[in-house]
Each structure stands twice: as C-alpha cells, then as structure tokens.
Enzyme design. Sequence first.
Site, PDB file in Angstrom:
ATOM      1  N   ASP A  25      -1.028  16.053  18.049  1.00 28.46           N
ATOM      2  CA  ASP A  25      -0.062  14.742  17.886  1.00 28.46           C
ATOM      3  C   ASP A  25      -0.523  13.146  18.280  1.00 28.46           C
ATOM      4  O   ASP A  25      -0.834  12.247  18.766  1.00 28.46           O
ATOM      5  CB  ASP A  25       1.212  14.971  17.470  1.00 28.46           C
ATOM      6  CG  ASP A  25       1.583  15.443  18.648  1.00 28.46           C
ATOM      7  OD1 ASP A  25       0.933  15.768  20.112  1.00 28.46           O
ATOM      8  OD2 ASP A  25       2.723  14.836  19.683  1.00 28.46           O
ATOM      9  N   LYS A  94       0.880  24.474  15.894  1.00 36.23           N
ATOM     10  CA  LYS A  94       1.483  24.499  17.188  1.00 36.23           C
ATOM     11  C   LYS A  94       2.608  23.055  17.788  1.00 36.23           C
ATOM     12  O   LYS A  94       3.042  22.373  16.902  1.00 36.23           O
ATOM     13  CB  LYS A  94       0.637  23.717  18.997  1.00 36.23           C
ATOM     14  CG  LYS A  94       0.541  23.554  20.146  1.00 36.23           C
ATOM     15  CD  LYS A  94      -0.351  23.147  21.117  1.00 36.23           C
ATOM     16  CE  LYS A  94      -0.759  21.616  20.625  1.00 36.23           C
ATOM     17  NZ  LYS A  94       0.215  20.518  21.456  1.00 36.23           N
ATOM     18  N   GLU A  96       5.749  22.237  20.490  1.00 34.09           N
ATOM     19  CA  GLU A  96       5.868  22.390  22.878  1.00 34.09           C
ATOM     20  C   GLU A  96       7.589  22.602  22.229  1.00 34.09           C
ATOM     21  O   GLU A  96       8.076  22.075  21.508  1.00 34.09           O
ATOM     22  CB  GLU A  96       6.172  20.224  21.862  1.00 34.09           C
ATOM     23  CG  GLU A  96       4.584  19.969  22.476  1.00 34.09           C
ATOM     24  CD  GLU A  96       4.947  18.332  22.570  1.00 34.09           C
ATOM     25  OE1 GLU A  96       5.916  17.480  23.498  1.00 34.09           O
ATOM     26  OE2 GLU A  96       3.331  17.644  22.082  1.00 34.09           O
ATOM     27  N   GLU A 163       0.327  22.233  29.700  1.00 38.71           N
ATOM     28  CA  GLU A 163      -0.687  21.212  30.456  1.00 38.71           C
ATOM     29  C   GLU A 163       0.262  20.396  31.842  1.00 38.71           C
ATOM     30  O   GLU A 163       1.496  20.312  31.710  1.00 38.71           O
ATOM     31  CB  GLU A 163      -0.278  20.161  29.340  1.00 38.71           C
ATOM     32  CG  GLU A 163      -0.709  18.830  29.816  1.00 38.71           C
ATOM     33  CD  GLU A 163      -0.519  17.630  28.240  1.00 38.71           C
ATOM     34  OE1 GLU A 163      -0.222  18.141  27.384  1.00 38.71           O
ATOM     35  OE2 GLU A 163      -1.079  16.930  28.013  1.00 38.71           O
TER      36      GLU A 163
HETATM   37  O1  KIV Z   1      -2.180  16.826  21.343  1.00 37.23           O
HETATM   38  C1  KIV Z   1      -2.193  16.949  21.926  1.00 37.23           C
HETATM   39  O2  KIV Z   1      -4.077  16.274  22.256  1.00 37.23           O
HETATM   40  C2  KIV Z   1      -2.385  17.985  22.759  1.00 37.23           C
HETATM   41  C3  KIV Z   1      -3.052  18.310  23.953  1.00 37.23           C
HETATM   42  C4  KIV Z   1      -3.608  17.571  24.509  1.00 37.23           C
HETATM   43  C5  KIV Z   1      -3.006  19.690  24.058  1.00 37.23           C
HETATM   44  O3  KIV Z   1      -1.643  18.758  22.309  1.00 37.23           O
END
Ligand code: KIV
Length: 245
Positions: A25, A94, A96, A163
């Site tokens: 994102d 993915k 968070e 991160e």
């Molecule tokens: O959105 C993204 O690019 C990410 C990476 C920094 C892991 O989540």
Amino acid sequence: MLTSYDYSMARILDAAGIDVILVGDSAANVMAGYETTVPITLDQMIYHARSVTRGAKRALVVVDMPFGTYQGNPKEAINSAVRIMKETEADAIKIEGGEEIIDSVKRILCAGIPVMGHLGLTPQSIHKYGTYNVRAKETEEAEKLLRDAHLLEEAGCFAIVLEKIPAELATRVASELSIPIIGIGAGGGVDGQVLVAHDMLGITNEFSPRFLRRYASLHDVMTGAFQHYIEDVRNGDFPNSKEQY
Ligand code: KIV
C-alpha cells in the site's frame, strides 16, 4: 521481496529472480503522492495488483490489505480479502497488526487465503503514533510484538514482515518462530529482506532512512534522459531520417 505496483516493473522483477513481489500500500506514497498510506482504496489496490499479476509469471505475489478494509470486523476482512484474491489472481494478502486484528486474520485463513503478517512500524497506524520512528524500543512494546508474532504464527500466517524495529528483537522473533521473518529496517538476523523498489532504485530521492541501501540512482538517470530528449526535440535532432516512415 521487493514492491511493484505495475506490469512493467513486475516483469523486470520476476525475470530478475525475485522470490516475492509485494503490491504494497506504499503505492499510496509512490504512485499517488499521498503523504501516508491511509487514503489508498481497495479498488485502487486491486487495480495495481491485477497489473502486477499479469507481469509476474514465477514470483509469489502478495497484496496489502489497505487501511479500513479489515479492522472493523472479520466479515469485512474476509470480504476484502476475497475480492483481492478473486479480482487480482494474487497468491496471498498482507495485513498490519497483531492481537487487535487476530480474528480477522483467522477468518481470512479459514477461507484458504494465505496471510502474511506485518508488525513493528505499521504505517497505516500513523495517526495513532504520530511518527515513523523505530518501534518496540521499550520492553513493554517489544514484549507485545513478540506475543503478536507468536499469535500470528499460531493462527497460521505463512510469514511476517517486521518493519523498523531493533535488530536484536527481530533476531529473537526469527529464532523463536519457524515461519519466515522478512525484515525492513530490522537488521540481518531475520530470514529475508524487503525494500520498496522505487527507493532502492533511487527513483524516489527525498527519503533516506538508515536501512535503505540504494542500488541505483535512477532519479538522476531519468532526469538526464528526459532532458536529453527535450533538447533533441527542440533542436530538431529527434526524429532523424531513420526514425520515421
Ligand atoms: O507497503 C509496503 O511497501 C510495505 C513494505 C514497506 C513492507 O508494507
């Protein structure tokens, strides 16, 4: 793992031999110019992800669930994840967060959708924390991160991104968990690394965190090429007699 948001970059990454392409994102920052990742929508992520899967024939493609599409409840989360999988042909999503979103993670996993977790600095929570500084430096936050990592593994996540956390903590997570831990600003004691491709290529040049190694200076290369073209057109050097029909 590196990011891509479009077909052409995905083709290059795939052919270069990358294991995982992340449709992050971070497209909100890199593609759309927003200051945070908060504004990007599910429809916009699906557009980017569909472009990437057309270009990636070999690498695993993971798509970020954007802010506001999974935090409400597990039903909202499963609906968003199903849309991503059906409309983009990606391999995984993915998401968070840890304990706060674990019911959503479990619901998505129950539907047979592979989930990559993301802990530490979680940019979608920028308005809660107010900065993009290193996270989990204090014991309490470090212990929560460790608990969250175990929760995500027990729920069935196939990998976790960590991160911008202290390298020592990331190494501990990687040694306690058996799933792959992929770091960004989390040191070398983890199982894999991820960077935003536009940052490591030096296309973006206004962002220089300590963890970022630049493998090219494409901002300068592109500026030079654009200026050369402008000059050639203005001088009448382009197109020449061989560059026409
Ligand atoms: O959105 C993204 O690019 C990410 C990476 C920094 C892991 O989540």
